[in-house]
Scaffold this motif. Structure first.
Motif, PDB file in Angstrom:
ATOM      1  N   ASP A 106       0.791  -1.103   0.037  1.00 52.37           N
ATOM      2  CA  ASP A 106       0.043  -0.024  -0.107  1.00 52.37           C
ATOM      3  C   ASP A 106       0.873   1.117   0.003  1.00 52.37           C
ATOM      4  O   ASP A 106       0.271   2.329  -0.134  1.00 52.37           O
ATOM      5  CB  ASP A 106      -0.744  -0.091   1.093  1.00 52.37           C
ATOM      6  N   THR A 107       2.150   1.196  -0.023  1.00 49.45           N
ATOM      7  CA  THR A 107       3.116   2.206   0.054  1.00 49.45           C
ATOM      8  C   THR A 107       2.869   3.193  -1.206  1.00 49.45           C
ATOM      9  O   THR A 107       2.449   2.997  -2.167  1.00 49.45           O
ATOM     10  CB  THR A 107       4.586   1.851   0.080  1.00 49.45           C
ATOM     11  N   VAL A 108       3.241   4.580  -0.826  1.00 49.80           N
ATOM     12  CA  VAL A 108       3.391   5.441  -1.880  1.00 49.80           C
ATOM     13  C   VAL A 108       4.693   5.191  -2.671  1.00 49.80           C
ATOM     14  O   VAL A 108       5.647   5.018  -1.907  1.00 49.80           O
ATOM     15  CB  VAL A 108       3.335   6.842  -1.135  1.00 49.80           C
ATOM     16  N   PRO A 109       4.580   4.898  -3.867  1.00 50.57           N
ATOM     17  CA  PRO A 109       5.884   4.434  -4.425  1.00 50.57           C
ATOM     18  C   PRO A 109       7.015   5.577  -4.774  1.00 50.57           C
ATOM     19  O   PRO A 109       7.593   5.753  -5.896  1.00 50.57           O
ATOM     20  CB  PRO A 109       5.458   3.840  -5.923  1.00 50.57           C
ATOM     21  N   THR A 110       7.370   5.997  -3.691  1.00 46.96           N
ATOM     22  CA  THR A 110       8.622   6.964  -3.647  1.00 46.96           C
ATOM     23  C   THR A 110       9.591   6.533  -2.660  1.00 46.96           C
ATOM     24  O   THR A 110       9.130   5.690  -1.728  1.00 46.96           O
ATOM     25  CB  THR A 110       8.221   8.416  -3.476  1.00 46.96           C
ATOM     26  N   SER A 111      10.582   7.093  -2.715  1.00 49.67           N
ATOM     27  CA  SER A 111      11.616   6.743  -1.478  1.00 49.67           C
ATOM     28  C   SER A 111      11.117   7.098   0.025  1.00 49.67           C
ATOM     29  O   SER A 111      11.223   6.404   0.822  1.00 49.67           O
ATOM     30  CB  SER A 111      13.061   7.066  -1.708  1.00 49.67           C
ATOM     31  N   GLU A 112      10.858   8.300  -0.089  1.00 51.90           N
ATOM     32  CA  GLU A 112      10.071   8.883   1.228  1.00 51.90           C
ATOM     33  C   GLU A 112       8.715   7.734   1.509  1.00 51.90           C
ATOM     34  O   GLU A 112       8.546   7.466   2.785  1.00 51.90           O
ATOM     35  CB  GLU A 112       9.584  10.156   1.078  1.00 51.90           C
ATOM     36  N   GLY A 113       7.864   7.488   0.540  1.00 51.51           N
ATOM     37  CA  GLY A 113       6.903   6.822   0.833  1.00 51.51           C
ATOM     38  C   GLY A 113       7.214   5.326   1.487  1.00 51.51           C
ATOM     39  O   GLY A 113       6.954   4.764   2.520  1.00 51.51           O
ATOM     40  N   VAL A 114       8.358   4.660   0.890  1.00 50.35           N
ATOM     41  CA  VAL A 114       8.860   3.396   1.320  1.00 50.35           C
ATOM     42  C   VAL A 114       9.387   3.535   2.822  1.00 50.35           C
ATOM     43  O   VAL A 114       9.228   2.786   3.767  1.00 50.35           O
ATOM     44  CB  VAL A 114       9.970   2.998   0.513  1.00 50.35           C
ATOM     45  N   SER A 115       9.977   4.684   2.876  1.00 51.44           N
ATOM     46  CA  SER A 115      10.667   4.799   4.347  1.00 51.44           C
ATOM     47  C   SER A 115       9.440   4.879   5.431  1.00 51.44           C
ATOM     48  O   SER A 115       9.759   4.471   6.461  1.00 51.44           O
ATOM     49  CB  SER A 115      11.687   5.961   4.527  1.00 51.44           C
ATOM     50  N   ARG A 116       8.323   5.615   5.080  1.00 49.73           N
ATOM     51  CA  ARG A 116       7.491   6.014   6.123  1.00 49.73           C
ATOM     52  C   ARG A 116       6.693   4.753   6.375  1.00 49.73           C
ATOM     53  O   ARG A 116       6.363   4.262   7.566  1.00 49.73           O
ATOM     54  CB  ARG A 116       6.481   6.838   5.464  1.00 49.73           C
ATOM     55  N   ALA A 117       6.492   3.845   5.181  1.00 55.87           N
ATOM     56  CA  ALA A 117       5.784   2.486   5.387  1.00 55.87           C
ATOM     57  C   ALA A 117       6.626   1.792   6.153  1.00 55.87           C
ATOM     58  O   ALA A 117       6.037   1.036   7.043  1.00 55.87           O
ATOM     59  CB  ALA A 117       5.577   1.994   3.953  1.00 55.87           C
ATOM     60  N   THR A 118       7.995   1.783   6.155  1.00 52.97           N
ATOM     61  CA  THR A 118       8.722   0.767   6.847  1.00 52.97           C
ATOM     62  C   THR A 118       8.531   1.076   8.292  1.00 52.97           C
ATOM     63  O   THR A 118       8.309   0.312   9.353  1.00 52.97           O
ATOM     64  CB  THR A 118      10.221   0.677   6.628  1.00 52.97           C
ATOM     65  N   THR A 119       8.620   2.416   8.567  1.00 52.37           N
ATOM     66  CA  THR A 119       8.372   2.869  10.037  1.00 52.37           C
ATOM     67  C   THR A 119       7.182   2.531  10.626  1.00 52.37           C
ATOM     68  O   THR A 119       6.904   1.992  11.537  1.00 52.37           O
ATOM     69  CB  THR A 119       8.551   4.330  10.110  1.00 52.37           C
ATOM     70  N   ARG A 120       5.977   2.845   9.778  1.00 47.34           N
ATOM     71  CA  ARG A 120       4.532   2.242  10.225  1.00 47.34           C
ATOM     72  C   ARG A 120       4.427   0.913  10.392  1.00 47.34           C
ATOM     73  O   ARG A 120       3.976   0.470  11.390  1.00 47.34           O
ATOM     74  CB  ARG A 120       3.689   2.809   9.004  1.00 47.34           C
ATOM     75  N   THR A 121       5.057   0.211   9.632  1.00 51.36           N
ATOM     76  CA  THR A 121       5.323  -1.266   9.839  1.00 51.36           C
ATOM     77  C   THR A 121       5.666  -1.691  11.609  1.00 51.36           C
ATOM     78  O   THR A 121       5.126  -2.386  12.368  1.00 51.36           O
ATOM     79  CB  THR A 121       6.083  -2.181   9.088  1.00 51.36           C
ATOM     80  N   VAL A 122       6.819  -1.128  11.875  1.00 55.52           N
ATOM     81  CA  VAL A 122       7.353  -1.322  13.001  1.00 55.52           C
ATOM     82  C   VAL A 122       6.497  -0.892  14.185  1.00 55.52           C
ATOM     83  O   VAL A 122       6.145  -1.637  15.203  1.00 55.52           O
ATOM     84  CB  VAL A 122       8.775  -0.890  13.116  1.00 55.52           C
ATOM     85  N   VAL A 123       6.049   0.523  13.806  1.00 56.09           N
ATOM     86  CA  VAL A 123       5.288   0.912  15.056  1.00 56.09           C
ATOM     87  C   VAL A 123       3.673   0.322  15.100  1.00 56.09           C
ATOM     88  O   VAL A 123       3.440  -0.020  16.364  1.00 56.09           O
ATOM     89  CB  VAL A 123       4.863   2.558  14.712  1.00 56.09           C
ATOM     90  N   HIS A 124       3.258   0.111  14.069  1.00 56.98           N
ATOM     91  CA  HIS A 124       1.888  -0.487  13.945  1.00 56.98           C
ATOM     92  C   HIS A 124       1.924  -1.822  14.797  1.00 56.98           C
ATOM     93  O   HIS A 124       1.033  -2.491  15.574  1.00 56.98           O
ATOM     94  CB  HIS A 124       1.093  -0.390  12.842  1.00 56.98           C
ATOM     95  N   SER A 125       3.055  -2.632  14.203  1.00 54.34           N
ATOM     96  CA  SER A 125       3.236  -3.704  14.680  1.00 54.34           C
ATOM     97  C   SER A 125       3.171  -4.115  16.205  1.00 54.34           C
ATOM     98  O   SER A 125       2.750  -4.782  17.097  1.00 54.34           O
ATOM     99  CB  SER A 125       4.287  -4.723  14.181  1.00 54.34           C
ATOM    100  N   ALA A 126       4.071  -2.960  16.740  1.00 50.50           N
ATOM    101  CA  ALA A 126       4.414  -3.057  18.156  1.00 50.50           C
ATOM    102  C   ALA A 126       3.141  -2.830  19.066  1.00 50.50           C
ATOM    103  O   ALA A 126       2.804  -3.630  19.905  1.00 50.50           O
ATOM    104  CB  ALA A 126       5.565  -2.010  18.376  1.00 50.50           C
ATOM    105  N   PHE A 127       2.518  -1.677  18.386  1.00 50.61           N
ATOM    106  CA  PHE A 127       1.240  -1.515  19.233  1.00 50.61           C
ATOM    107  C   PHE A 127       0.327  -2.749  19.101  1.00 50.61           C
ATOM    108  O   PHE A 127      -0.363  -3.067  20.152  1.00 50.61           O
ATOM    109  CB  PHE A 127       0.323  -0.139  18.521  1.00 50.61           C
ATOM    110  N   ALA A 128       0.122  -3.460  17.928  1.00 56.24           N
ATOM    111  CA  ALA A 128      -0.907  -4.527  17.828  1.00 56.24           C
ATOM    112  C   ALA A 128      -0.243  -5.628  18.826  1.00 56.24           C
ATOM    113  O   ALA A 128      -1.298  -6.299  19.355  1.00 56.24           O
ATOM    114  CB  ALA A 128      -0.765  -4.884  16.144  1.00 56.24           C
ATOM    115  N   VAL A 129       0.758  -5.982  18.536  1.00 55.64           N
ATOM    116  CA  VAL A 129       1.412  -7.153  19.417  1.00 55.64           C
ATOM    117  C   VAL A 129       1.086  -6.798  21.019  1.00 55.64           C
ATOM    118  O   VAL A 129       0.508  -7.703  21.713  1.00 55.64           O
ATOM    119  CB  VAL A 129       2.956  -7.459  19.213  1.00 55.64           C
TER     120      VAL A 129
END
Lengths: 273, 260
Positions: free
Chosen positions: B222-245
Motif C-alpha cells: 500500500d506504500t506511496v511508491p517513492t523513496s519517502e513513501g517506502v521509508s514511512r511505510a517501513t516505520t509504520r510497519t514497526v510502530v503498528h506491529s508493536a502496538f498491535a502485538v
C-alpha cells in the motif's frame, strides 16, 4: 482464444473512442479517439504530464476509463473478466520506463519468468527460448548478470527480451528513450523497428523525444490537455497547420505554450516594493 | 474547533478506509495461498529470508532475556528461600509471555520492516505493475509466499526463543548462582502444563505472526511508491506491529486466564 470480430475496422488492433478519464479533480483525457493499426509502429507524443503512461495503463486494463471505450483486438478491455484480461495481457508486452526487471532474479530468470509462469515447457526448451530472445536483443552473453549490474540501456533491452518471451501481438513502450546515451538509444531504435517488422508486432511508443520517435514511427498522435491535438504520419505532422503541434515537434521555447508562466506585468512587479 | 472536528473525522475515515483496504488485501492473499502450496519453492525461499535469517537475532535475544530472568528471579526468590522454583518462574514467564511478545517485536523489526521495504521498493520500481502486465498476479506471486512464510516462521522463532531463554536462566541460576540443577528442571516439569501454558504461548505466537506479517506485507503493498513513501511505510510497519502485538497480548492473556 476469442476470434477477432468481423469488424470493418479490424485492421486497427487498438481502438479508442470518446475516452474520458479523471484522476481526482484533474481531467486527464477528455474525449480521445485513436486507432492503432496492426503491424505498425504508432507513437503517442505530448508534453510531460499529459497522461501518456496513463493511456498505456488504460489499454493494458490496469486502469478503467470513466467513459468511452478502449478495444484491443476487438475486445472491450473494461468488460473483460479478470481471467480474460490476464489472457489478453499474455498477448501484450509492456516495456516500462525503468525496465521493471525483478531484482531478485538474474537476467536469464527474468526473461524466463513469463515462460515459467504461463507455460509448462521443459527447462531445456525454456533455456533455448530465453537464449533466442536474449540473442535478439544482443545480450545473450549477459544472461548471468544481476539487474543491478546492468546499465539503463541494457536493462531496457532485457525487459524487451522478456516482453517478447511469450510472442505477443503488441508491445507498448513507455518512454523508451528517456535518459539513454546515444548508443543505447540507437540500439533501442533499431530493435523496436526490427522486432516490429520481423515478428509482425504492433508497437505503441509513448514518448516526448521527437527526433527519435519521428524516425521510427509510421504514425504519430500528439496529445495535450486531454485531447488529440494532431495526428498523421511524421511527414504530415512536420508540415502541420497547428501552431501548437509545430511548437512541440520543433521544440520551440515560445509559442502557444508560452515561455513565461502567467505572471503580473513585469514592470509593475519590480516597482511594487 | 470545527477544523479540529473535521480533522478528527478525516482521520477516522482514513483509518477505516485503510482497514477496509487491508482486509480486502488479506482476503486476496489468503486466496493465493493454495497456489503457494503447489509451488513450495517460493515458500522455501521466503522462509529462508524471513525466518532463518532472523534466527540468530532471536536466539541471542532469547539467551539474554533468559539470563536476566534468572538473575531477577533468583534475587526475589532467595528472600523466601524459594530459589528452587527459579525454573518455573523462568519457564512460565518465557513460555506464556515474553517468548511470543519479544519474538514478535523483534520479528517486526527484523523481518517485518524488511518485507515492507522489499515489497515497497518492488512497487516503486514498477516490478509489481510489470508482473500485472505479464498476467501474473503480484498478490499471489509475491505477497502470498511472504505472508505464509512469516506466519509459519513466527511460532518457530518463538519456540527457539523460549528454549534458548530457559537455558539462559539455567546458566545464570544453576551455573552462576548455585540453584540446584535437579529442582530447576523438576519443578519446571511439574508446574508447566502443556495445554495451559505452552499452548497459550503457541496461540499467541500464531496470532502475532499473522498480524505482524499482515501489517508488513500490506504496508509494503500500500506504500506511496517513492523513496519517502517506502521509508514511512517501513516505520509504520514497526510502530503498528508493536502496538498491535502489545494490545493483542493483553486481550489474549485476559481471554486465556478468563477461561480458568
Amino acid at each position: 482464444m476469442p476470434q477477432a470480430p468481423t469488424d470493418k475496422q479490424s485492421d486497427a488492433l487498438v481502438r479508442i473512442r470518446g475516452l474520458y478519464f479523471t484522476r481526482g479533480e484533474r481531467v486527464i483525457f477528455d474525449g480521445v479517439d485513436m486507432d492503432i493499426p496492426r503491424g505498425s509502429v504508432t507513437a503517442i507524443m505530448g508534453p510531460s504530464g499529459t497522461g501518456k503512461t496513463t493511456l498505456l495503463q488504460l489499454i493494458g486494463g490496469q486502469l478503467v476509463p470513466d467513459r468511452g471505450s478502449v478495444q484491443v483486438d476487438g475486445q472491450e478491455v473494461q468488460d473483460l473478466s479478470r481471467s480474460q484480461l490476464y489472457e489478453l495481457r499474455k498477448r501484450m508486452g509492456m516495456l516500462f520506463q525503468s525496465g521493471a526487471l525483478l531484482t531478485d532474479l538474474d537476467v536469464f530468470d527474468n526473461v524466463a519468468f513469463p515462460l515459467r509462469e504461463h507455460t509448462d515447457l521443459p527447462e531445456s526448451m525454456i533455456r533455448d527460448l530465453v537464449l533466442m530472445k536474449l540473442q535478439a536483443v544482443g545480450l545473450r552473453g549477459a544472461r548471468d548478470l544481476q539487474p543491478s549490474e546492468l546499465s539503463g540501456g541494457m536493462a531496457r533491452r532485457v525487459a524487451l527480451a522478456r516482453a517478447i518471451a511469450l510472442d505477443p501481438m503488441m508491445i507498448m513502450y513507455d518512454e523508451p528513450f528517456t535518459g539513454q546515451d546515444p548508443i543505447s538509444k540507437g540500439a533501442l531504435l533499431k530493435l523496436i523497428r526490427l522486432l516490429n517488422d520481423a515478428l509482425g508486432l504492433t508497437s505503441i511508443i509513448v514518448s516526448h523525444d521527437v527526433e527519435e520517435t519521428e524516425e521510427i514511427s509510421d504514425y504519430i498522435y500528439v496529445i495535450s490537455g486531454g485531447r488529440v491535438v494532431g495526428h498523421g504520419t511524421p511527414e504530415t505532422l512536420a508540415n502541420t497547420d497547428s501552431e501548437w503541434v509545430r511548437q512541440f515537434m520543433r521544440g520551440l521555447p515560445d509559442g502557444p505554450v508560452p515561455f513565461h508562466y502567467p505572471a503580473p506585468d513585469y514592470r509593475d512587479d519590480l516597482l511594487q516594493a | 474547533m470545527i477544523a479540529w472536528i473535521r480533522r478528527l473525522g478525516r482521520t477516522g475515515i482514513d483509518f477505516f478506509e485503510k482497514l477496509g483496504r487491508g482486509s480486502l488485501f488479506l482476503a486476496a492473499t489468503l486466496v493465493g495461498l493454495p497456489e503457494v502450496l503447489r509451488r513450495p519453492r517460493l515458500l522455501v525461499a521466503q522462509m529462508l529470508s524471513v525466518g532463518v535469517l532472523s534466527l540468530l537475532l532471536i536466539a541471542i535475544s532469547g539467551l539474554f532475556v533468559g539470563m536476566v530472568l534468572g538473575l531477577q528471579g533468583y534475587n526475589t526468590l532467595v528472600d523466601f528461600d524459594a530459589e528452587e522454583s527459579l525454573g518455573v518462574v523462568v519457564a512460565l514467564s518465557i513460555v506464556r509471555e515474553l517468548g511470543p511478545v519479544v519474538t514478535a517485536l523483534l520479528f517486526a523489526g527484523r523481518a517485518g520492516s524488511a518485507l515492507t521495504a522489499e515489497i515497497g521498493l518492488m512497487k516503486a520500481t514498477e516490478q509489481l505493475s510489470g508482473m500485472e502486465m505479464m498476467a501474473v498476479d503480484p498478490v499471489h506471486r509475491v505477497i502470498a509466499p511472504r505472508f505464509l512464510a512469516g506466519f509459519l516462521s513466527m511460532p518457530l522463532l518463538a519456540a527457539v526463543f523460549g528454549a534458548v531463554g530457559i537455558y539462559g536462566g539455567y546458566f545464570v541460576g544453576v551455573g552462576l548462582l548455585g540453584v540446584d540443577e535437579g529442582s530447576y528442571w523438576a519443578q519446571m516439569q511439574a508446574k508447566v502444563d502443556l495445554y495451559e501454558d505452552v499452548m497459550n504461548g503457541v496461540i499467541k505466537s500464531l496470532v502475532f505472526g499473522f498480524v505482524v506479517t499482515w501489517i508488513a506485507v500490506f504496508e509494503g503493498y500500500d506504500t506511496v511508491p517513492t523513496s519517502e513513501g517506502v521509508s514511512r511505510a517501513t516505520t509504520r510497519t514497526v510502530v503498528h506491529s508493536a502496538f498491535a502485538v502489545l494490545a493483542l497480548d493483553f486481550v489474549l492473556t485476559a481471554l486465556m486466564f478468563g477461561k480458568d
